[in-house]
Design an enzyme around this catalytic site. Structure first.
Site, PDB file in Angstrom:
ATOM      1  N   LYS A 111      11.508  20.241  12.403  1.00  0.00           N
ATOM      2  CA  LYS A 111      11.940  19.368  10.782  1.00  0.00           C
ATOM      3  C   LYS A 111      13.198  19.684  11.224  1.00  0.00           C
ATOM      4  CE  LYS A 111       8.543  15.924  11.039  1.00  0.00           C
ATOM      5  NZ  LYS A 111       7.379  16.531  11.354  1.00  0.00           N
ATOM      6  N   LYS A 191       1.913  13.708  24.562  1.00  0.00           N
ATOM      7  CA  LYS A 191       0.778  13.061  23.595  1.00  0.00           C
ATOM      8  C   LYS A 191       1.298  12.112  22.810  1.00  0.00           C
ATOM      9  CE  LYS A 191      -1.010  14.741  19.528  1.00  0.00           C
ATOM     10  NZ  LYS A 191      -1.015  15.843  18.448  1.00  0.00           N
ATOM     11  N   LYS A 194       3.271   7.294  18.188  1.00  0.00           N
ATOM     12  CA  LYS A 194       4.095   5.829  17.282  1.00  0.00           C
ATOM     13  C   LYS A 194       5.038   5.788  17.925  1.00  0.00           C
ATOM     14  CE  LYS A 194       4.702   2.959  13.803  1.00  0.00           C
ATOM     15  NZ  LYS A 194       6.455   2.714  14.052  1.00  0.00           N
TER      16      LYS A 194
END
Ligand code: TRP
Length: 326
Positions: A111, A191, A194
């Site tokens: 992140k 994978k 969205k």
């Protein structure tokens, strides 16, 4: 019954990967565990988010999960920020956590790389808040996907550290991994997610499902209708495993290997099957969305139950810490 705890990010935009990899397992656990689910809105603050949408997204997350079968009569669903003890226990656990350990967490490193402009302390402290979520309810098992195993291991370590520093207070939570490790996206490379736009949403209509599958990646060897293919190299085949009958799967495998059927025939059967699984979920979702009071009531009841458990555990925690409790 053993207690299970899991956290759900506040979003209603879920896809069949979320359903197969997580939600379906939670629904299966309802009769065998004392299940607690928290919409983790405090965790969501660690990344940039839209203030105008957060409250609705929290409600939507509950609505979608209820539509998938998470029956609030059989479990506790609550909002993390409504139970102030999460932040309180987080601070206490912070005080037994070495900084170095948090700096080595995979999700923190990822992140931080993705959002170099927003490497905040909350992002760094994310695993401690997650450990607090679980330990606050003395969760014994934590149903999660593989990407969360490191965080659950960390929570176990924190529990152990508290128990040896202060006295036995927390059980060591155990990760319960879902059988479906990874649902591939329609691109056949990543994978399903969205953000990569390679997904079938739980709210997609049959027409949308058909058109998304029509352009989905298959075995690259089948360029023409007459080319034979190898099903194990085909992404559509991997999705068939979740939605189709053994006869349909055999039909697709044979048709692919002999070029007896085209990719479109194979995709059509899959699309129909996915639509059939999603149809009752979408019907329930429409009903729930038409009366959001059922969702609000479920949350209010869940909040109350969560607060009771959390308050009792915190009293115990303050006591073992040696704080003056009056
Ligand atoms: N970090 C988890 C995720 O991204 C969400 C989460 C927060 C969680 N607190 C939790 C999961 C406690 C399990 C238990 O999916």
């Amino acid at each position: 019954m053993e207690r299970s705890f899991s956290g759900i990010q506040p979003t209603g935009d879920l896809h069949i990967g979320n359903y197969l990899g997580a939600i379906r397992n939670w629904v299966d656990m309802l009769d065998d565990y004392d299940c607690i689910f928290s919409i983790v809105d405090l965790h969501a603050l660690t990344l940039k988010y839209d203030r105008a949408q957060m409250a609705q997204r929290t409600l939507d997350a509950v609505a979608v999960n209820m539509a998938c079968g998470l029956d609030p009569a059989k479990c506790t669903i609550f909002v993390q920020s409504h139970v102030k003890e999460h932040a309180e226990l987080c601070w206490i656990l912070d005080s037994v956590t070495p900084m170095g350990e948090l700096g080595r967490m995979t999700q923190f490193k990822e992140k931080s790389k993705q959002h170099p402009e927003n490497v905040n302390v909350g992002l760094f402290n994310y695993p401690v808040l997650q450990a607090a979520d679980i330990l606050l309810y003395k969760g014994a098992v934590v149903p999660v996907g593989g990407d969360q195993v490191q965080h659950i291991e960390f929570a176990r370590e924190v529990a152990r550290r508290c128990n040896s520093a202060y006295g036995q207070v927390f059980p060591e939570p155990q990760a319960l991994l879902s059988k479906v490790a990874r649902v591939m996206g329609l691109d056949g490379v990543n994978k399903m997610s969205k953000s990569l736009d390679n997904h079938i949403a739980l709210t997609d209509s049959p027409e949308v499902i058909h058109s998304k599958l029509a352009t989905a990646m298959t075995d690259p060897a089948r360029k023409r209708r007459t080319d034979t293919g190898e099903p194990t190299k085909c992404n559509i085949h991997s999705l068939h495993q979740f939605f189709s009958t053994p006869e349909q799967i055999r039909w697709a495998e044979e048709g692919c290997r002999t070029a007896g059927i085209g990719c479109l025939d194979c995709k059509k059967v899959l699309a129909d099957n996915i639509a059939a699984v999603l149809s009752p979920i979408q019907e329930r979702y429409a009903k729930i969305r038409a009366d959001m009071n059922t969702v609000k009531r479920a949350i209010a009841e869940g909040d109350e139950r969560a607060r009771k458990i959390a308050a009792a555990v915190m009293t115990e925690v303050r006591d073992v810490l040696g704080l003056y409790v009056g």
